[in-house]
Design a protein around this motif. Structure first.
Motif, PDB file in Angstrom:
ATOM      1  N   ARG A 217       0.667  -0.696  -0.063  1.00  0.00           N
ATOM      2  CA  ARG A 217       0.451  -0.276  -0.205  1.00  0.00           C
ATOM      3  C   ARG A 217       1.060   1.504   0.234  1.00  0.00           C
ATOM      4  O   ARG A 217       0.646   2.511  -0.153  1.00  0.00           O
ATOM      5  N   VAL A 218       2.255   1.137   0.806  1.00  0.00           N
ATOM      6  CA  VAL A 218       3.038   2.380   0.821  1.00  0.00           C
ATOM      7  C   VAL A 218       3.619   1.953   0.594  1.00  0.00           C
ATOM      8  O   VAL A 218       5.099   1.559   0.746  1.00  0.00           O
TER       9      VAL A 218
ATOM     10  N   THR B 230      -2.695   8.195   4.992  1.00  0.00           N
ATOM     11  CA  THR B 230      -2.056   6.813   3.596  1.00  0.00           C
ATOM     12  C   THR B 230      -2.462   6.966   2.085  1.00  0.00           C
ATOM     13  O   THR B 230      -2.065   6.760   1.539  1.00  0.00           O
TER      14      THR B 230
ATOM     15  N   SER C 245       0.651   7.135  -1.115  1.00  0.00           N
ATOM     16  CA  SER C 245       0.433   5.230  -1.667  1.00  0.00           C
ATOM     17  C   SER C 245       0.838   6.338  -2.708  1.00  0.00           C
ATOM     18  O   SER C 245       0.527   6.645  -3.813  1.00  0.00           O
TER      19      SER C 245
ATOM     20  N   TRP D  52      -4.679   5.005  -4.258  1.00  0.00           N
ATOM     21  CA  TRP D  52      -4.739   4.362  -3.462  1.00  0.00           C
ATOM     22  C   TRP D  52      -6.272   5.632  -2.340  1.00  0.00           C
ATOM     23  O   TRP D  52      -5.457   6.338  -2.196  1.00  0.00           O
TER      24      TRP D  52
END
Length: 367
Positions: free
Chosen positions: A148-149, A177, A181, A194
């Motif tokens: 995700r990161v 986040t 992302s 995201w």
């Protein structure tokens, strides 16, 4: 906002020891020039110590207008259990009880957020290092789906370590986040961008497990998490069983692989595959799995080696790569209890949605 955070450091760091390095003049200089149209314009944050300045999680926060105050403490290198912080001369303390640890390894991040010094702080999670300190300190810790990161050194060999955030609110952590992302030139294989999720109201089907190994959660901790489920609107707890293989040896093998050691990982891969399949079968019946984040409340600040079991409910989801978030749901003997919500791969939004229904924001006495 930066001056308020600096005042918070002056008030709290002599007591909690959460600062590794501090750059007040650099923070003020950035704040004086920040573009107020940016999404995080002027928001102060702390960077986990020993994070590369080139890490996408840092460069993208800066591009969004956030202002780094410096770096936060983490565990000493080489410690067997990482659930503590160390500033070079003293242990990092838990703002709820100075005799207790804030957890780790993102120790200073959680202590600073819980004390209200900064709204967010960066961290990394290889075995619970975002979720454990969030649970111990009564704040939010979010480990997204593996990838995700983006990472400064590209795709991880074993996929254990996920960058992320500790924050005072789910909304702050989700927004941060989202902003960091997406693929990066340093990590082109990261998951796609995201978008900040819209949290759903449910109803959500939930499976609850108080343990994932023979180690039982403290009955008082278990009772607090069960009560949060019983009281949450939009949550339906269902009986659901799944087979879960012990992850101790698998995690150690993957850790050694990530460190560049020549190790045999075939058994670790088998454990990962079987546990991932078991979770896939579970998630065909329910939306999320909920557990206590840690089997106990915070241990003594210098008793980490005696309490290595605090990651027992977390590290399996580093092996499988599932998204997991810890939120505060109550107190036991005046210390925070966290609930961990785990969702299918890619459904970080579902984990956050259920966590929002369970979360009970905790007010630190005297803050």
């Amino acid at each position: 906002m930066v001056d308020e955070a600096v005042d918070g450091v002056a008030r709290w760091d002599p007591v909690l020891h959460f600062i590794d390095t501090l750059d007040v003049e650099g923070a003020r200089a950035r704040a004086s020039k920040v573009d107020l149209g940016l999404p995080l314009a002027g928001v102060p944050f702390l960077i986990k110590a020993r994070t590369s300045p080139q890490s996408p999680i840092i460069t993208r926060l800066l591009a969004a207008g956030a202002i780094p105050l410096g770096t936060s403490t983490r565990a000493r290198p080489g410690a067997v259990s990482q659930t503590f912080g160390w500033n070079g001369t003293d242990y990092t303390r838990n703002p709820w009880d100075l005799s207790r640890s804030p957890g780790g390894s993102s120790a200073g991040a959680a202590a600073a957020v819980a004390a209200g010094v900064v709204p967010i702080a960066t961290g990394g999670d290889s075995a619970g290092s975002l979720r454990i300190p969030a649970s111990f300190c009564g704040v939010v810790g979010f480990k997204g789906t593996a990838g995700r990161v983006p990472r400064v050194d590209g795709r991880s060999l074993a996929g254990l370590t996920i960058g992320g955030f500790i924050g005072s609110s789910l909304e702050d952590v989700a927004m941060a986040t989202s902003l960091v992302s997406g693929p990066d030139r340093l990590d082109p294989s990261a998951l796609p961008y995201w978008p900040e999720p819209v949290l759903g109201a449910g109803p959500w089907r939930v499976a609850y497990r108080s343990a994932l190994s023979p180690l039982a959660a403290d009955p008082a901790v278990d009772a607090v998490v069960r009560a949060s489920l019983a009281e949450a609107a939009g949550v339906v707890v269902r009986e659901a069983s799944f087979d879960w293989l012990p992850v101790d040896e698998a995690w150690l093998a993957f850790r050694d692989l990530e460190a560049g050691q020549a190790v045999a990982v075939s058994e670790a891969v088998r454990v990962r595959t079987l546990n991932s399949t078991a979770l896939a079968d579970l998630f065909s019946e329910v939306d999320v799995l909920v557990t206590p984040t840690t089997p106990t409340v915070a241990h003594g600040y210098d008793q980490h080696e005696e309490n290595i079991i605090v990651g027992d409910l977390c590290w399996g989801f580093n092996v499988t790569g599932h998204p997991a978030v810890s939120v505060p749901v109550g107190l036991v003997d005046g210390l925070p209890v966290g609930a961990q919500v785990v969702a299918p791969h890619g459904r970080d939004d579902v984990a956050l949605s259920v966590a929002a229904l369970l979360m009970k924001p905790l007010a630190l006495p005297g803050r």
